[in-house]
Motif scaffolding. Structure first.
Motif, short mmCIF file in Angstrom:
data_model
loop_
_atom_site.label_atom_id
_atom_site.label_comp_id
_atom_site.label_asym_id
_atom_site.label_seq_id
_atom_site.Cartn_x
_atom_site.Cartn_y
_atom_site.Cartn_z
N GLY A 332 100.31 65.86 62.67
CA GLY A 332 100.39 64.57 61.97
C GLY A 332 99.91 63.42 62.83
N GLU A 333 99.81 62.28 62.22
CA GLU A 333 99.32 61.07 62.88
C GLU A 333 100.18 60.64 64.05
N ALA A 334 101.51 60.89 63.99
CA ALA A 334 102.45 60.34 64.97
C ALA A 334 102.09 60.71 66.40
N TYR A 335 101.75 61.97 66.64
CA TYR A 335 101.46 62.45 67.99
C TYR A 335 99.99 62.84 68.10
N SER A 336 99.13 61.87 67.88
CA SER A 336 97.70 62.11 67.91
C SER A 336 97.01 61.05 68.75
N LEU A 337 95.70 61.19 68.93
CA LEU A 337 94.91 60.18 69.64
C LEU A 337 94.30 59.18 68.67
N ASN A 338 94.62 59.30 67.41
CA ASN A 338 94.16 58.35 66.39
C ASN A 338 95.36 57.90 65.57
N GLN A 339 96.36 57.37 66.23
CA GLN A 339 97.58 56.94 65.53
C GLN A 339 97.26 55.83 64.54
N GLY A 340 97.89 55.92 63.39
CA GLY A 340 97.66 54.91 62.36
C GLY A 340 96.53 55.25 61.42
#
Length: 380
Positions: A332-340
């Motif tokens: 998911g977005e939460a723990y990524s390098l493209n948050q949001g």
């Protein structure tokens, strides 16, 4: 180190930070978050004219709708709406070692909605708060520290529709600002105001948007309306998820008048209004307490950012499988390098499929998807 501290330590004055806060449009940029993550995103200007922007035909909803349709077309698919995961533990089944339990999103104590499913693997596409609500039985104790490596912000949107021509397309306002569409900034709680005009339509629309402390202003209005709904006048328009009250609309109109240097009478009365709040702290309104024409709404998180002190270029991969001995995965977005951004969710899903399931990433133009972050400073 936190981003704000990194700037203040000989980089910029407090006055400069306040100026940046006032002109960026997003309060999140000056929070004490991970400096390494935010330094590039907030200090490198984008070349808007050189970029081409595309949108999804029919809206972003078409992505989950399309994926859901594909999933349901398979013989093994089974979907259950209105439920949430409450615990993950070990089962007594050798072929299905995990026991996933859950309940209704409205009332977790409702016995008729409780579910238990045994699984070979578990994939959780969740926000930080959703993960924190799960009871983990028999898993690695380091899990909590990594889950807390991010925090969620708060954001709001308020849509106002005006009869055509709207106030910004007539009279002195049009002569002075020549405003057709675009965005204006304000230090008032309205923060960002986006204008949408269609000369072939009978209505035009404004969207107010803000995060951080600016969103808290509207969150408090929503909370007060929720506490004393019988004493608050709902706005004469559709009510979706959150009550859009006359007080909210009056406040928005007053802010528009201040921003444009005109009177509230010149702004006029909106025809429709709709409000939404993204906040992990927002309580669930139970159906039995809701007014007749109001729908139920749920806590939600608009996006996440990395906390100071975490080497997120390593952590984001570790979170995908918190315990290497267990086949439980988080994407998911939460723990990524493209948050949001939805790209963050897709990239974590690609990484999980490739590293944990040996399924090649999505191929484009005959070449394997590189998994490249939009931030050129980070590749994975």
């Amino acid at each position: 180190m936190g981003f704000r501290n990194a700037f203040l330590l000989g980089k910029a004055s407090e006055e400069a930070m306040n100026f940046y806060d006032a002109t960026s449009g997003y309060s999140d940029y000056i929070h004490d978050l991970n400096a390494a993550w935010l330094m590039y995103n907030t200090t490198t200007p984008g070349d808007l004219e050189a970029n081409t922007y595309s949108t999804i035909v029919g809206g972003m909803d078409k992505i989950p709708e399309g994926l859901f349709k594909i999933f349901n077309s398979t013989s093994y698919a089974k979907s259950k709406f209105g439920t949430t995961v409450t615990s993950i533990g070990k089962s007594s089944e050798a072929d299905y070692p995990y026991l996933v339990s859950g309940g209704s999103t409205i009332n977790l104590e409702d016995p008729s909605k409780k579910i238990s499913v045994c699984a070979r693997r578990v994939i959780l596409a969740m926000t930080r708060r959703q993960l924190q609500r799960i009871k983990w039985n028999g898993f690695d104790s380091d899990r909590a520290a990594l889950i807390e490596s991010v925090y969620s912000d708060i954001a709001y949107k308020l849509f106002l529709t005006f009869s055509y021509p709207p106030f910004w397309r007539k009279g002195e306002t049009l002569d002075k600002y020549k405003l057709i569409q675009g965005r204006t900034l304000s230090t008032l709680p309205s923060r960002n105001t986006f204008y949408f005009t269609n000369d072939n339509s009978s209505h035009s629309m404004i969207m107010m948007y803000g995060d951080g402390t600016h969103a808290l202003y509207w969150a408090n209005l929503a909370t007060e309306a929720d506490k004393s709904i019988s004493g608050e006048t709902p706005f004469e328009g559709p009510q979706v998820y959150f009550p859009t009250t006359q007080t909210m609309v009056d406040q928005a109109v007053e802010m528009l008048a201040i921003n444009h240097g005109i009177t509230t009478e010149e702004v006029g009365k909106p025809v429709y209004a709709m409000f939404h709040l993204w906040s992990a702290e927002q309580p669930i309104r139970h159906q039995e307490n809701a007014p007749k024409d109001y729908q139920i709404y749920y806590p939600s998180e608009p996006w996440h950012v990395w906390n100071p002190g975490f080497n997120f270029t390593d952590v984001w991969k570790q979170v995908i499988q918190l315990d290497s001995s267990q086949r439980v995965y988080i994407i998911g977005e939460a723990y990524s390098l493209n948050q949001g951004w939805t790209e963050g969710a897709f990239e974590t899903a690609d990484e999980m499929l490739w590293e944990k399931f040996d399924i090649p990433p999505y191929a484009k133009e005959g070449r394997p998807y590189s998994g490249r972050s939009c931030n050129p400073h980070f590749r994975y």
